[in-house]
Design a protein around this motif. Structure first.
Motif, PDB file in Angstrom:
ATOM      1  N   SER A 307       0.830  -1.192   0.000  1.00  0.00           N
ATOM      2  CA  SER A 307       0.000   0.000   0.000  1.00  0.00           C
ATOM      3  C   SER A 307       0.874   1.255   0.000  1.00  0.00           C
ATOM      4  O   SER A 307       2.061   1.192   0.297  1.00  0.00           O
ATOM      5  CB  SER A 307      -0.887   0.000   1.233  1.00  0.00           C
ATOM      6  OG  SER A 307      -0.095   0.138   2.377  1.00  0.00           O
ATOM      7  N   GLN A 308       0.255   2.320  -0.304  1.00  0.00           N
ATOM      8  CA  GLN A 308       0.988   3.579  -0.355  1.00  0.00           C
ATOM      9  C   GLN A 308       1.612   3.897   1.004  1.00  0.00           C
ATOM     10  O   GLN A 308       2.764   4.312   1.082  1.00  0.00           O
ATOM     11  CB  GLN A 308       0.026   4.709  -0.756  1.00  0.00           C
ATOM     12  CG  GLN A 308       0.654   6.082  -0.733  1.00  0.00           C
ATOM     13  CD  GLN A 308       0.489   6.766   0.614  1.00  0.00           C
ATOM     14  OE1 GLN A 308      -0.581   6.694   1.225  1.00  0.00           O
ATOM     15  NE2 GLN A 308       1.516   7.418   1.081  1.00  0.00           N
ATOM     16  N   GLY A 309       0.843   3.700   2.029  1.00  0.00           N
ATOM     17  CA  GLY A 309       1.356   3.997   3.351  1.00  0.00           C
ATOM     18  C   GLY A 309       2.595   3.194   3.692  1.00  0.00           C
ATOM     19  O   GLY A 309       3.547   3.698   4.268  1.00  0.00           O
ATOM     20  N   THR A 310       2.550   1.988   3.295  1.00  0.00           N
ATOM     21  CA  THR A 310       3.688   1.127   3.571  1.00  0.00           C
ATOM     22  C   THR A 310       4.923   1.635   2.849  1.00  0.00           C
ATOM     23  O   THR A 310       5.994   1.759   3.437  1.00  0.00           O
ATOM     24  CB  THR A 310       3.396  -0.310   3.112  1.00  0.00           C
ATOM     25  OG1 THR A 310       2.301  -0.816   3.856  1.00  0.00           O
ATOM     26  CG2 THR A 310       4.597  -1.199   3.321  1.00  0.00           C
ATOM     27  N   LEU A 311       4.737   1.928   1.620  1.00  0.00           N
ATOM     28  CA  LEU A 311       5.871   2.405   0.844  1.00  0.00           C
ATOM     29  C   LEU A 311       6.417   3.692   1.439  1.00  0.00           C
ATOM     30  O   LEU A 311       7.621   3.846   1.624  1.00  0.00           O
ATOM     31  CB  LEU A 311       5.464   2.646  -0.609  1.00  0.00           C
ATOM     32  CG  LEU A 311       6.571   3.251  -1.468  1.00  0.00           C
ATOM     33  CD1 LEU A 311       7.783   2.347  -1.500  1.00  0.00           C
ATOM     34  CD2 LEU A 311       6.056   3.507  -2.863  1.00  0.00           C
TER      35      LEU A 311
END
Length: 354
Positions: A307-311
DNA sequence: TTGAAGTCAATATT
DNA sequence: AATATTGACTTCAA
């Protein structure tokens, strides 16, 4: 492919549990029990379908992997779990085929067996026949060009360079690639570390393997400086992280790891077993994303299957390789992406998303 | 059972 | 719109 690598990598380490673990991780398997599962599943289906199209006989393939063993390449496949089964023949496929030794460049494209010729597979085809250096550049250029159609922003970068197309532009295009190279410079300085997969030593291998791009860029080194500075700039700017990492530098890794590398080492190594300088990779990814105006969400989803947050978090607070467990896979993907020639990177972005 | 590692999805910021 | 932050949750390894 990456699975393959993973497996190999894990071999010396722990047992199977690991590999499976990774596999399970990426997909939806994670929070299965929860309600979220449902939610996530939807995105999933999309991916699966796209994958299917890419790998055409995906289903069959799995069951029948023995046949296709060698062919399924390290290409830009996305997340998905299809390969879990394929792990069988792991050892053999060193991911090498990914970087065909010069003469076989065309082979590379085979992997791209997609059934639907829909888009513009054209550029790839054209590009194929050639050997190293200059041709590689051409391919890149084409790749970029086509990309720009899909992604408006990409074009901007090109224009920024001042030379839309023309034979020369090719050179330049790849040039800006060199930024990566330059980054090699940076880290080495900071870390004084030698054995990381980061651009340093590895690069030469890559070049030898027939990956013209990088070494080429390197040769041009001149402007590296400029780019470099930009990178450094970034570093300095971000002093504000509140995080207390003990390892500001990030990568102080091990000396002893290299033995492992050596052991497994077969020269070919496109470096899968190696350790990765996460800090550097993070920086480089960040830079590339900016350069091409690729949103994290897109990259995360299509290339990393995260997910974007993870990245975002990984990019900002990369943990040292030595402290990573299954999270290494994510960095491997990033690294791998960085290693690919432009056109491939772009196509990867494109493919996963359609 | 506990804690660390990894993620995601939602939410906050920019 | 894109990126950052965060709380919940899973998996894995003591």
């Amino acid at each position: 492919m990456e699975l393959t690598m993973e497996n190999i990598g894990n071999l010396h380490g722990v047992s199977h549990s690991h590999q499976t673990g990774d596999l399970m991780n990426s997909p939806h398997a994670r929070q299965s029990a929860t309600h979220r599962n449902l939610v996530s599943s939807h995105g999933r289906s999309a991916m699966v379908s796209s994958m299917a199209s890419i790998l055409d006989g995906a289903g069959e393939y799995r069951t029948d992997h023995s046949l296709s063993g060698p062919l399924h390449p390290a290409m830009t496949m996305s997340c998905d779990s299809s390969m879990s089964l394929s792990s069988t023949y792991t050892t053999l496929t060193p991911l090498q085929h990914h970087l065909p030794p010069i003469s076989n460049v065309s082979e590379k494209f085979h992997h791209h067996p997609h059934p639907h010729a829909h888009h513009h597979p054209a550029h790839q085809r054209l590009a194929a026949g050639n050997v190293s250096g200059s041709f590689t550049l051409m391919r890149d250029d084409r790749g970029l060009a086509s990309m720009s159609n899909l992604y408006g922003h990409y074009s901007k970068d090109l224009s920024g360079m001042g030379q839309p197309l023309s034979p020369l532009s090719n050179g330049l295009g790849s040039l800006h690639n060199s930024q990566q190279t330059l980054s090699a410079y940076g880290p080495s300085a900071h870390l004084g570390n030698d054995k990381m997969i980061s651009t340093g030593g590895f690069e030469s291998h890559a070049a030898m393997l027939g990956r013209g791009e990088e070494h080429l860029a390197r040769g041009l080194g001149g402007h590296g400086a400029g780019i470099m500075s930009s990178l450094n700039g970034i570093n300095h700017h971000h002093h504000h992280h509140s995080h207390t990492h003990s390892q500001a530098n990030g990568s102080v890794l091990s000396e002893r790891d290299r033995q492992a590398a050596g052991a497994g080492g077969q020269g070919g190594g496109s470096g899968q077993v190696e350790e990765i300088n996460t800090k550097e990779v993070a920086q480089r990814i960040t830079a590339e994303l900016k350069r091409y105006s690729i949103p994290q969400a897109i990259f995360a989803q299509r290339i990393l299957c995260r997910s974007q947050g993870t990245l975002s978090d990984l990019l900002r607070n990369p943990k040292p390789w030595s402290k990573l467990k299954s999270g290494r896979e994510t960095f491997r993907r990033m690294w791998k992406w960085l290693q690919e020639p432009e056109f491939q990177r772009m196509s990867a972005l494109r493919l996963a998303g359609e």
